[in-house]
Design an enzyme around this catalytic site. Structure first.
Site, PDB file in Angstrom:
ATOM      1  N   ILE B  92      -4.118  11.020  -7.580  1.00 47.77           N
ATOM      2  CA  ILE B  92      -3.451  10.590  -6.880  1.00 47.77           C
ATOM      3  C   ILE B  92      -3.176   9.517  -6.984  1.00 47.77           C
ATOM      4  O   ILE B  92      -4.137   8.760  -7.744  1.00 47.77           O
ATOM      5  CB  ILE B  92      -4.645  10.692  -5.415  1.00 47.77           C
ATOM      6  N   SER B  93      -2.142   8.862  -6.977  1.00 51.54           N
ATOM      7  CA  SER B  93      -1.399   7.680  -7.948  1.00 51.54           C
ATOM      8  C   SER B  93      -2.284   6.223  -7.050  1.00 51.54           C
ATOM      9  O   SER B  93      -3.211   6.177  -6.179  1.00 51.54           O
ATOM     10  CB  SER B  93      -0.437   7.330  -7.381  1.00 51.54           C
ATOM     11  N   GLN B  94      -1.953   5.060  -7.805  1.00 47.03           N
ATOM     12  CA  GLN B  94      -3.156   4.084  -8.022  1.00 47.03           C
ATOM     13  C   GLN B  94      -2.410   3.695  -6.618  1.00 47.03           C
ATOM     14  O   GLN B  94      -1.115   3.412  -6.079  1.00 47.03           O
ATOM     15  CB  GLN B  94      -2.884   2.979  -8.960  1.00 47.03           C
TER      16      GLN B  94
END
Lengths: 813, 243
Positions: B92-94
């Site tokens: 899950i991207s930052q």
């Protein structure tokens, strides 16, 4: 004799395990992390010195039993520790976000150090127990390691990694059984032998599981196998890597890197070849109909086919055959495809030949099993087009995994070689992944410009073109100047595909950033600055290291500059970490950790020895310490530098490692065996015959190495066209005298220590182990910055300093 | 007997209170995360071409419970400005990247958006807060099923998950006003370009796991022409000052 055979086996198994572990960890994680983990694990050798120094009073009276226990433990820990290591949830990609990863890293170090610790205990104990036989023990240690290095490389062509690991574990136990036969073992000898023999089935029936189940879930193979119905249809193992072929019938692979957005042709189904769980290369389905291959004309690497009619093509690194297919699609007159891995050729040419449409059997296509640079150097053919495309996966390239890989494919000398093999008007094209801000493409551009200068061009800018798609860049280097018609064809090609032209002779700034828009025309600015007087200033000011790689510093993938580190870390929370080129900082971290552990391993026993008031003056201890430290460094430096030198000569990295390592260790072993006789011969000449022997041997090493440094390049150039067998033989002959000499200073020093301060033997052994580990890391760092010539020069200096450390001039009179 | 009821009542109150406290804590962390994103955007304004992100995007970021979209063991760090693993090799991207990507889509409340690569469903939830309908496709069945359940449980009725090959997009609901391709792509599937409305935008993060290198913005003009822009999410001028 039993002891010597046991030492031979344990050394064979230990070096074999080191190489197997490197390959296993490269599969499970990534190459540079594997390098870091193994470097630290090898400090088990250093720790062994400390352990023996502390426990020798208890262990030496029970020498045979201690040896046997350590050898059996080696066997079991080879299997057990790796199984446990596979369960350690280390994810190096998270290491800068998640501190718990450091605990996992420590766990791995400790687990993987155990086998090396046990093996080193066997050898270190033998040195301490039989200090009058040091030269013989060291001979068998080196012979075992040398033949082990060769054995593993041959063995991995025959056995899968898991089986070979078991064989090595079994060899460890065999060395225990051999020594158990010695009559000096106490009365329960047969009980010990029975136990050892019983441990064989345990090792051979040890469950190894599927290698694919242990690899990082972020590697390409793991990701591919999560897709429904995707499966591994074949696996092949060799020292060149672990190949897996994956079929994904439901959701097929559609590998077309940087495909133009104006292309609406779906690539045909593909089979995926993964090397070491990553480095994807597709075998594309082909049934003789060229129409489905139309997408190949929409890749940036297709540009040269719009400038050349029916060219004679050389594809370097053909992999699954995509570039060969592209050349075939564009009606190349003849295609020579060069591939290093015979198993990859077999997959495309035989095992999946039906799927690949018997591409390699097509008229005009010739496949060559060879290393790319070596093939070009040894070939008399000239080509219209030499093509090198994307020899690595995007993720590995993006994270800077290759910085430590020395490659002779992208050096100035290599480019010159390619240009030599181009017809007038011929093209060299190299396609790489696009990175922003640009690194690889600009370094290639600078390399092309430098090579053209060397090739005699006054204005390289007239012979270079650089284009970019949204994901790839393609560099064209022409043997001649680009004509107006060609430039017009290039512009048409790019316009039709919405590719940007980053550089062509006469480009205007506003042309460089039209379709795939960047905040600044980085590629154009960089390429323009790299031509002419602004070049040096630009290279200095650029935040990545993009000076061309050379054969002396063949680290094309090294882009790291220290000055950018604070800036990149300050951008960590804002998506800035991808700017970090990983491998170099990992190398520095390895050095730092190895230094700390080495200091602990070395200083601790020093303190113990001082407490136990060992005999021998204080100044001797310092001199002994420096002597073994310098020796360890110097040996490794020369060995690593020669592996690099012979890689170019033998035209194959694997042959070079096998031949050089084996020849060095075997001849050094023979030298070690002779060292005692040599020392005795000098008894009448000098008061300190060992010191005299060391000084003379070092003088010989220095003279031979200097002669080699001066004459080897010219000699190699002349001998390059010889058959491989002859070249291997010549390499062995060249290495033999040098290695023979290099095998002598260590046992001579140990014999001297055995006379003066025998308590220091295990400590000197540990120190040498630490120096070997540190030496390998430092040699790589020095080679990246100063080149292999500097590494060799430094090695000679260290040898001379070692003589001064050990031998006072008055001792020699 | 009565005493037993009293004990049960007290325990129940304690549990409810604890949940509330936890919920408050997550809310506080979320607000802190949003403040961090605002500060980061200010710092990178030159690169991304704006001083602040769309207020609706930031509101969505402050509403969607990110901790529900990460593995249970990682809930404590769900609101840290870092990428997190969600299993099956996916991340899950930052939050900063998620906000930036969503902003780049320029979404309106009446938009229909396609997402390729559902992952845990976090990006789909953010989009569901902002647009009329979100159609999201996941290739890994296990991830797709759990995202479907999670989005339903959290009340994102306008986010529809399908487990399929994202290459062909979702023809029945095309054309789309925006497309988000969060799955790694060696090339951009032509069907997705076709399914993008004229005037629509497509955003693709480029980079390896845990490492979004740059965001690629694909715009289809009203005339149907394609234009792409590479957005580097950080201020990083590759040259040091002039000498």
């Amino acid at each position: 004799m039993l002891l010597k055979c046991s030492i031979f086996f344990i050394s064979y198994a230990a070096i074999g395990y080191e190489i197997v572990l490197m390959q296993l960890l490269s599969i499970i994680q990534w190459h540079h992390f594997a390098y870091m983990i193994i470097s630290l694990a090898l400090l088990g050798y250093g720790a062994s010195g400390t352990f023996i120094a502390l426990t020798k009073r208890w262990l030496l009276p029970r020498f045979y039993l201690s040896f046997v226990i350590n050898a059996v433990l080696f066997g079991f820990s080879v299997m057990g520790c790796f199984a446990l290591a596979q369960r350690t949830p280390l994810n190096p990609l998270e290491i800068l976000w998640d501190r718990s990863q450091f605990c996992y890293l420590l766990e791995l170090y400790l687990l993987l150090a155990i086998p090396f610790f046990c093996a080193a205990n066997c050898i270190g104990l033998s040195f301490t127990r039989f200090n009058d036989q040091i030269h013989r023990i060291y001979r068998f240690d080196l012979l075992g390691a040398g033949i082990g290095a060769l054995g593993i490389i041959l063995g991995l062509f025959v056995f899968p990694l898991s089986i070979y690991t078991k064989l090595l574990a079994g060899l460890g136990v065999s060395s225990a059984i051999l020594l158990s036969l010695n009559k000096e073992l106490p009365r329960y000898r047969w009980f010990v032998i029975s136990l050892c023999v019983c441990s064989f089935p345990l090792i051979f029936f040890w469950p190894t599981g599927q290698l694919s189940s242990g690899i990082s879930e972020y590697k390409g193979l793991s990701l591919a196998l999560h897709v429904p119905d995707a499966e591994i249809i074949s696996e092949h193992s060799s020292p060149l890597g672990w190949l897996t072929v994956v079929r994904s019938p439901t959701i097929p692979f559609r590998y077309a890197p940087g495909l133009s957005l104006n292309c609406f042709i779906e690539p045909p189904p593909q089979l995926g070849i993964f090397t070491d769980g990553d480095a994807f290369s597709p075998i594309t389905r082909y049934n003789g109909d060229l129409k489905p291959l139309g997408y190949l004309d929409y890749l940036s690497s297709a540009l040269p086919y719009h400038l050349l009619k029916s060219p004679k093509v050389l594809v370097l690194g053909s992999g699954g055959g995509m570039d060969v297919l592209m050349a075939h699609y564009h009606k190349a007159r003849s295609i020579d495809a060069v591939e290093l891995n015979p198993q990859v050729i077999d997959l495309v040419g035989r095992a999946y030949a039906d799927f690949a449409g018997h591409l390699y059997d097509s008229e005009g296509i010739n496949v060559h099993l060879a290393e790319a640079r070596g093939f070009v150097a040894g070939s008399r053919e000239v080509y219209d087009l030499i093509q090198v495309s994307l020899l690595d996966s995007y993720n590995a390239s993006a994270s800077g995994c290759y910085a430590l890989n020395a490659t002779y494919l992208y050096t100035v000398e290599a480019f010159k070689e390619y240009l030599d093999h181009l017809k007038p008007g011929g093209l060299l094209t190299i396609t790489r992944w696009l990175k922003i801000p640009p690194r690889e493409s600009l370094k290639l551009f600078a390399t092309g410009a430098s090579a053209l200068y060397k090739f005699g061009s006054n204005n390289p800018g007239l012979q270079l073109v650089l284009i970019r798609s949204w994901k790839t860049t393609t560099l064209l280097v022409k043997n001649g100047e680009f004509s107006e018609q060609e430039i017009s064809a290039i512009l048409t090609f790019c316009e039709k595909r919405s590719f940007d032209v980053a550089y062509y002779p006469g480009i205007r700034a506003e042309e460089a950033n039209r379709y795939n828009v960047l905040s600044q025309p980085y590629f154009y600015e960089g390429a323009s600055s790299l031509l002419g007087e602004t070049r040096d200033n630009f290279l200095e000011r650029y935040k990545f290291y993009i000076s061309p790689a050379t054969d002396d510093r063949p680290y094309f993938f090294h882009f790291f500059k220290w000055k950018t580190i604070p800036e990149i870390f300050s951008l960590k929370g804002k998506g800035g970490l991808p700017l970090l080129e990983w491998a170099y900082p990992v190398l520095m971290m390895t050095l730092l950790q190895a230094l700390v552990v080495s200091l602990l391993v070395v200083l601790f026993p020093l303190w113990i020895v001082r407490r136990t008031r060992s005999r021998g003056p204080e100044r001797y201890k310092i001199r002994v310490m420096l002597y073994f430290l310098f020796l360890g460094f110097a040996f490794l430096f020369i060995e690593i530098a020669f592996i690099q030198k012979f890689t170019l000569f033998l035209c194959h990295p694997l042959y070079a490692v096998a031949v050089v390592l084996c020849a060095f260790l075997v001849f050094a072993g023979l030298g070690s065996g002779y060292s005692h006789k040599w020392s005795l011969r000098l008894r009448g000449v000098s008061r300190n015959n060992n010191g005299m022997a060391i000084a003379l041997v070092v003088a010989g090493i220095v003279i031979i190495t200097i002669i080699y440094m001066v004459f080897l390049p010219a000699l190699f150039n002349r001998l390059l066209p010889l058959p491989d067998v002859l070249k291997i033989l010549i390499s062995i002959i060249l290495i033999a005298p040098l290695a023979f000499g290099m095998g002598m200073p260590f046992p001579l020093g140990l014999m001297w220590v055995a006379d003066a301060i025998p308590d220091f033997i295990p400590w000197a052994w540990g120190l040498n182990g630490c120096a070997s580990v540190l030496g390998a890391v430092i040699a790589t760092i020095l080679a990246i910055h100063f080149g292999f010539a500097a590494v060799t020069g430094l090695a000679l200096l260290l040898y001379v300093l070692a003589v001064f450390a050990m031998v006072r001039s008055s001792d020699l009179i | 007997m009565q005493r037993r009821y009293v004990v049960f009542f007290i325990v129940a109150i304690g549990v409810v209170y604890a949940f509330d406290a936890k919920a408050d804590e997550y809310q506080a962390r979320r607000e802190h995360m949003v403040k961090e994103i605002v500060a980061d955007v200010k710092l990178t304004s030159k690169q991304i071409g704006k001083k602040s992100l769309n207020i609706r995007v930031m509101d969505a970021m402050s509403r969607v419970p990110r901790h529900e979209f990460v593995p249970f063991r990682l809930r404590g760090v769900a609101y840290e400005n870092r990428p997190l693993p969600i299993g099956y090799g996916q991340t899950i991207s930052q939050p900063y990247i998620v906000a930036l990507m969503t902003d780049l889509l320029n979404v309106e409340p009446n938009y229909v958006v396609l997402e390729v690569g559902t992952g845990s469903g976090y990006q789909a939830a953010i989009l569901a807060e902002l647009v009329k309908d979100v159609y999201t496709i996941e290739i890994v069945p296990q991830l797709g099923e759990s995202a479907k359940e999670r989005l339903k449980r959290l009340g994102y009725e306008n986010a529809v998950v399908r487990i399929a090959d994202g290459y062909y997009g979702w023809e029945e609901h095309a054309p789309f006003d925006g497309i988000m391709v969060t799955a790694a792509a060696g090339h951009i599937p032509p069907p997705l370009i076709k399914q993008l409305k004229p005037g629509g935008r497509m955003v693709i993060p480029v980079g390896g796991p845990f490492m979004t290198q740059q965001l690629m913005l694909v715009e289809k003009t009203r005339q149907g022409k394609i234009k792409t822009t590479q957005v580097l999410p950080v201020i990083f001028v590759p040259l040091t000052g002039a000498h």
